[in-house]
Design an enzyme around this catalytic site. Structure first.
Site, PDB file in Angstrom:
ATOM      1  CG  HIS A   1      -0.628   0.199   2.380  1.00 40.22           C
ATOM      2  ND1 HIS A   1       0.126  -0.611   3.697  1.00 40.22           N
ATOM      3  CD2 HIS A   1       0.291   0.991   3.476  1.00 40.22           C
ATOM      4  CE1 HIS A   1       0.694  -0.420   3.717  1.00 40.22           C
ATOM      5  NE2 HIS A   1       0.749   0.580   4.668  1.00 40.22           N
TER       6      HIS A   1
HETATM    7  P1  TYD Z   1      -2.619  -3.657   7.063  1.00 40.07           P
HETATM    8  O1  TYD Z   1      -2.382  -1.864   6.129  1.00 40.07           O
HETATM    9  O2  TYD Z   1      -2.855  -5.096   5.861  1.00 40.07           O
HETATM   10  O3  TYD Z   1      -1.278  -4.118   7.335  1.00 40.07           O
HETATM   11  P2  TYD Z   1       0.352  -4.067   6.859  1.00 40.07           P
HETATM   12  O4  TYD Z   1      -0.387  -2.634   5.725  1.00 40.07           O
HETATM   13  O5  TYD Z   1       1.259  -4.125   8.171  1.00 40.07           O
HETATM   14  O6  TYD Z   1       0.894  -5.641   6.302  1.00 40.07           O
HETATM   15  O7  TYD Z   1      -3.357  -4.151   8.430  1.00 40.07           O
HETATM   16  C1  TYD Z   1      -3.716  -5.074   8.960  1.00 40.07           C
HETATM   17  C2  TYD Z   1      -5.031  -4.272   9.656  1.00 40.07           C
HETATM   18  O8  TYD Z   1      -4.778  -3.898  10.548  1.00 40.07           O
HETATM   19  C3  TYD Z   1      -6.760  -3.791   8.503  1.00 40.07           C
HETATM   20  O9  TYD Z   1      -7.389  -4.199   8.785  1.00 40.07           O
HETATM   21  C4  TYD Z   1      -5.972  -2.603   9.597  1.00 40.07           C
HETATM   22  C5  TYD Z   1      -6.461  -2.705  10.846  1.00 40.07           C
HETATM   23  N1  TYD Z   1      -4.902  -1.935  11.305  1.00 40.07           N
HETATM   24  C6  TYD Z   1      -5.615  -0.889  12.398  1.00 40.07           C
HETATM   25  O10 TYD Z   1      -6.523  -0.839  12.718  1.00 40.07           O
HETATM   26  N2  TYD Z   1      -4.612   0.321  12.713  1.00 40.07           N
HETATM   27  C7  TYD Z   1      -3.458   0.181  12.427  1.00 40.07           C
HETATM   28  O11 TYD Z   1      -2.715   1.480  13.312  1.00 40.07           O
HETATM   29  C8  TYD Z   1      -2.592  -0.194  11.462  1.00 40.07           C
HETATM   30  C9  TYD Z   1      -1.624  -0.467  11.317  1.00 40.07           C
HETATM   31  C10 TYD Z   1      -3.942  -1.150  10.995  1.00 40.07           C
END
Ligand code: TYD
Length: 137
Positions: free
Chosen positions: A52
């Site tokens: 992302h």
């Molecule tokens: P995601 O963005 O997929 O994690 P990464 O990019 O690190 O692999 O996030 C996983 C889940 O966690 C998604 O449902 C969003 C949630 N999330 C939060 O609720 N708060 C946060 O601060 C972060 C980073 C993620």
């Protein structure tokens, strides 16, 4: 925004025979006010995270333990960084696509962020991100 702005920051560290101590004092060591901290751990070696970009968020990423790779892409250029030092943080400016992979078994990825979690700040599809990134250059 460009990859050239994404750089390692040396975090102040005190090393003696008792071990290492690294500290971060809000915007003294980090180029933004820290509003959120989160961390990834127990990440399987084959797992890929990230995939992302953020519209406005600034982040600093630190390998608190172990190692992992961070591939950054500003819509034009890709660059791979290995994070494996708890006293070095990688600054990531907004509008940078990132992929995280190759976590070691003990890898802990600490993220300092300039804002609270907002899903509206994310590009989770590469195509709209790259179109926007190329337009703003
Ligand atoms: P995601 O963005 O997929 O994690 P990464 O990019 O690190 O692999 O996030 C996983 C889940 O966690 C998604 O449902 C969003 C949630 N999330 C939060 O609720 N708060 C946060 O601060 C972060 C980073 C993620």
């Amino acid at each position: 925004m460009s990859l050239e702005l994404c750089k390692f920051i040396d975090l102040p560290t005190i090393l003696d025979e008792r071990g290492g101590l690294t500290f971060i004092e809000g915007s003294n060591n980090i180029p933004f006010d820290i509003k959120r901290i989160y961390y990834l751990y127990n990440v399987p070696a084959a797992s890929e995270r990230g995939a992302h970009a953020h519209k406005d968020l600034h982040q600093v990423i630190i390998a608190l333990s172990g190692s992992f790779e961070l591939i950054l892409n500003d819509g034009f250029t890709k660059k791979t960084f290995t994070l494996n030092k708890p006293n070095k943080g990688l600054y990531i400016c907004p509008m940078i696509w990132r992929d995280l992979c190759h976590f070691s078994f003990d890898g802990i990825c600490l993220v300092l962020a300039s804002d609270v979690y907002k899903e509206s700040d994310y590009y989770r599809e590469y195509q709209p991100f790259s179109m926007a990134a190329r337009q703003t250059k």
